[in-house]
Motif scaffolding. Sequence first.
Motif, PDB file in Angstrom:
ATOM      1  N   UNK A 176     -12.078   2.353  -8.049  1.00  0.00           N
ATOM      2  CA  UNK A 176     -10.641   2.379  -8.318  1.00  0.00           C
ATOM      3  C   UNK A 176     -10.357   1.941  -9.749  1.00  0.00           C
ATOM      4  N   UNK A 177     -11.063   0.895 -10.207  1.00  0.00           N
ATOM      5  CA  UNK A 177     -10.877   0.425 -11.585  1.00  0.00           C
ATOM      6  C   UNK A 177     -11.354   1.493 -12.571  1.00  0.00           C
ATOM      7  N   UNK A 178     -12.493   2.119 -12.280  1.00  0.00           N
ATOM      8  CA  UNK A 178     -13.043   3.163 -13.146  1.00  0.00           C
ATOM      9  C   UNK A 178     -12.056   4.334 -13.277  1.00  0.00           C
ATOM     10  N   UNK A 179     -11.505   4.783 -12.160  1.00  0.00           N
ATOM     11  CA  UNK A 179     -10.536   5.885 -12.184  1.00  0.00           C
ATOM     12  C   UNK A 179      -9.316   5.505 -13.007  1.00  0.00           C
ATOM     13  N   UNK A 193     -18.941  11.444 -11.666  1.00  0.00           N
ATOM     14  CA  UNK A 193     -18.510  10.331 -10.802  1.00  0.00           C
ATOM     15  C   UNK A 193     -16.989  10.193 -10.789  1.00  0.00           C
ATOM     16  N   UNK A 194     -16.335  10.569 -11.874  1.00  0.00           N
ATOM     17  CA  UNK A 194     -14.874  10.450 -11.943  1.00  0.00           C
ATOM     18  C   UNK A 194     -14.194  11.270 -10.861  1.00  0.00           C
ATOM     19  N   UNK A 195     -14.704  12.460 -10.591  1.00  0.00           N
ATOM     20  CA  UNK A 195     -14.104  13.292  -9.549  1.00  0.00           C
ATOM     21  C   UNK A 195     -14.169  12.605  -8.194  1.00  0.00           C
ATOM     22  N   UNK A 236      -9.652   7.162  -4.522  1.00  0.00           N
ATOM     23  CA  UNK A 236      -8.351   6.543  -4.795  1.00  0.00           C
ATOM     24  C   UNK A 236      -7.234   7.330  -4.118  1.00  0.00           C
ATOM     25  N   UNK A 237      -7.330   8.668  -4.181  1.00  0.00           N
ATOM     26  CA  UNK A 237      -6.311   9.518  -3.548  1.00  0.00           C
ATOM     27  C   UNK A 237      -6.300   9.322  -2.035  1.00  0.00           C
TER      28      UNK A 237
END
Length: 299
Positions: A9-12, A66-68, A74-75
């Motif tokens: 969540x922090x990364x996103x 990894x972002x995807x 998160x979604x």
Amino acid sequence: MLDNLRGMAVFASVVGHGSFSGSARELGITTSAVSQQIRSLENDLGVVLLHRSTRKLSLTEAGESFYEAAKDVVSAAEQGRIKVNQLRDELAGSLRVATTPELGVNHILPALSTWMAAHDDLSITYLADNHYVDMIDARIDIAIRMSPSMNDSSLSSHPLTDVRQMLVASPQYLRQHTKLQTPKDLADHQLICIEIMKDANQIDLVQTETGKKTRTKMNSRIYTNNVFMATTLAKEGHGLVRMLEMDIKKELESGELVEVLTGYQLPSFVLYAVTLNGEQQPAKITRCLEVLKKYFHAN
């Protein structure tokens, strides 16, 4: 696993803002805490996710992939939060109500019928049984009970109404049997026993004027575990029966059953709606309780 989810969540958030400081402001934590979350995530995954420079951040190939996944997590979490809030704040989802068959037919359904029709997003399950139902095991939201366990800290009890017991019989039965004037006369009569009641053939009476208490054990030859059947047996003249006034309201009004020993009173009860303890009950539960309380207050 939980740390990884928090790190995702922090990364996103970092990628979405393009900076650690922007993410920190959104999340309400320090920039150093954001940086620590990213370092921990990279260490756990064994890859570098972000290229850092004094001017900007850029994703590595592994970071882009990894972002995807992080966005999806998160979604999904946000959608879950929205759904939970809807179930908490809106009259939607499922509601499970436990009651007895008699209370269900005579009172709970009439009380909730209009309310049910007005909220078609609400799915309602009624469990009608004369036996105790474990609210947690059966996933019950509201149970209607005469004698809730007040010592159970996991439950909250909401009084609905006082319930009077009555000793009744059909006019036909009373014409054909010994006249009933005092509790002693009960010895000459038969009691239709409802086995779900404690001490089913024991009658405790209190004289209305003097407060004098009398206990009588009546003769019984007919037994049932069903209030509807006991009512029918009494209407057909097979004996006296001890009933809750609310269960035989129609029969009393029509004259099919009449009260005997009117100068005496049987013990009364309190009808409760019981819920599981919780500081924030969903709206569907609190609204249902309001409707039930309004119905029993009016009746």
